[in-house]
Scaffold this active site. Structure first.
Site, mmCIF file in Angstrom:
data_model
loop_
_atom_site.group_PDB
_atom_site.id
_atom_site.type_symbol
_atom_site.label_atom_id
_atom_site.label_comp_id
_atom_site.label_asym_id
_atom_site.label_seq_id
_atom_site.Cartn_x
_atom_site.Cartn_y
_atom_site.Cartn_z
ATOM 1 N N ARG A 274 -11.540 -3.956 -3.877
ATOM 2 C CA ARG A 274 -11.954 -2.559 -4.350
ATOM 3 C C ARG A 274 -12.115 -2.460 -5.558
ATOM 4 N NH1 ARG A 274 -13.158 2.009 -1.108
ATOM 5 N NH2 ARG A 274 -11.887 1.457 0.717
ATOM 6 N N THR B 271 -14.437 2.277 -9.934
ATOM 7 C CA THR B 271 -15.489 2.764 -9.164
ATOM 8 C C THR B 271 -14.915 3.055 -7.722
ATOM 9 O OG1 THR B 271 -16.333 0.861 -8.545
ATOM 10 C CG2 THR B 271 -17.277 1.765 -10.620
ATOM 11 N N ASP C 243 4.148 -5.150 4.029
ATOM 12 C CA ASP C 243 3.099 -5.484 3.704
ATOM 13 C C ASP C 243 2.896 -6.873 4.444
ATOM 14 O OD1 ASP C 243 1.037 -7.431 2.155
ATOM 15 O OD2 ASP C 243 1.296 -5.650 1.149
ATOM 16 N N ASP D 39 2.561 -10.188 2.175
ATOM 17 C CA ASP D 39 3.540 -10.803 1.489
ATOM 18 C C ASP D 39 4.496 -11.338 2.453
ATOM 19 O OD1 ASP D 39 2.710 -9.847 -0.982
ATOM 20 O OD2 ASP D 39 3.867 -7.946 -1.111
HETATM 21 N N1 URA Z 1 -1.645 -3.344 4.900
HETATM 22 C C1 URA Z 1 -0.323 -3.914 5.310
HETATM 23 O O1 URA Z 1 -0.088 -5.031 4.979
HETATM 24 N N2 URA Z 1 0.849 -3.161 5.683
HETATM 25 C C2 URA Z 1 0.464 -1.828 6.001
HETATM 26 O O2 URA Z 1 1.289 -1.367 6.367
HETATM 27 C C3 URA Z 1 -0.779 -1.230 5.759
HETATM 28 C C4 URA Z 1 -1.854 -2.160 5.240
#
Ligand code: URA
Length: 209
Positions: free
Chosen positions: A104, A108, A200, A203
């Site tokens: 994204r 914008t 995440d 990650d």
């Molecule tokens: N993307 C992720 O990796 N974890 C989340 O909690 C939300 C979006």
């Protein structure tokens, strides 16, 4: 309105708890995320069409069932979706794999595709779009738009953890797309993470921060 299904088989729930746990390291996270994807696809493919085939067992001739050869493809949304592909291919080794990556624009806020590479016949395939987290629904909706633009019309979205906000967003934008999740969590946090979620996903899969 597309269907939303939580696949809460005990094995799926148990394995999801393992990857939610913050003490689970990259190696186990990666293995178990794929195992969950495999179990989910086992459930989702219950409706695959079958043909009759005549074979001969050591005892004689018989008519039995075999997969009708429906064309399938798995489409990971980069990068975290890659963490579910091997699990899907474990059960459907002949499936084609399309990749889709989006970002994204920070100024914008417009979505941009930076990478889309699909099998040439996606208009004839049933697609399993995979992404571990359905949070706001923004990237799933963008991916579905990008696939429809290229002729795809038969898609299912397969996620590990969904937020109610994300489910609603996809159902509103794409009522023709069914969604399957291993769990429906409580909410989105102010910074767009799913709570309780698993952090995440990208990650944790790749050992990055
Ligand atoms: N993307 C992720 O990796 N974890 C989340 O909690 C939300 C979006």
């Amino acid at each position: 309105m597309g269907k939303f299904t939580v696949l809460n088989h005990p094995l799926i729930q148990h394995k999801l708890t393992i990857i939610r746990d913050k003490s689970t390291g990259t190696k186990v996270f990666r293995e178990v995320a794929n195992e969950i994807a495999e179990l989910m696809v086992y459930e989702i493919t219950r409706d695959l069409p079958l043909d009759d085939v005549e074979i001969e067992t050591p005892m004689g001739k018989t008519v039995q069932k075999q997969l009708a050869g429906k064309k399938l493809a798995v489409v990971p949304i980069l990068r975290a979706g890659l963490g579910m592909v091997d699990g899907v291919l474990e059960l459907i080794p002949a499936a084609k794999v399309g990749h889709i990556g989006m970002y994204r624009d920070e100024k914008t806020l417009e979505p941009h595709e930076y990478f889309v590479k699909m099998p040439p016949d996606i208009d004839q395939r049933d697609l399993f779009i995979v992404d571990p987290m359905l949070a706001t629904g923004g990237s799933a909706n963008m991916a579905i738009d990008a696939l429809k633009k290229r002729g795809a019309h038969n898609m299912r979205l397969v996620v590990l953890v969904a937020a109610p906000e994300g489910v609603r967003a996809v159902q509103e934008a794409h009522p023709d797309v069914d969604i399957y999740a291993a769990a429906l969590d409580e909410k989105l946090t102010d910074n767009g993470y799913i709570f309780p979620g698993l952090g995440d996903a990208g990650d944790r899969l790749f050992g990055t921060k």
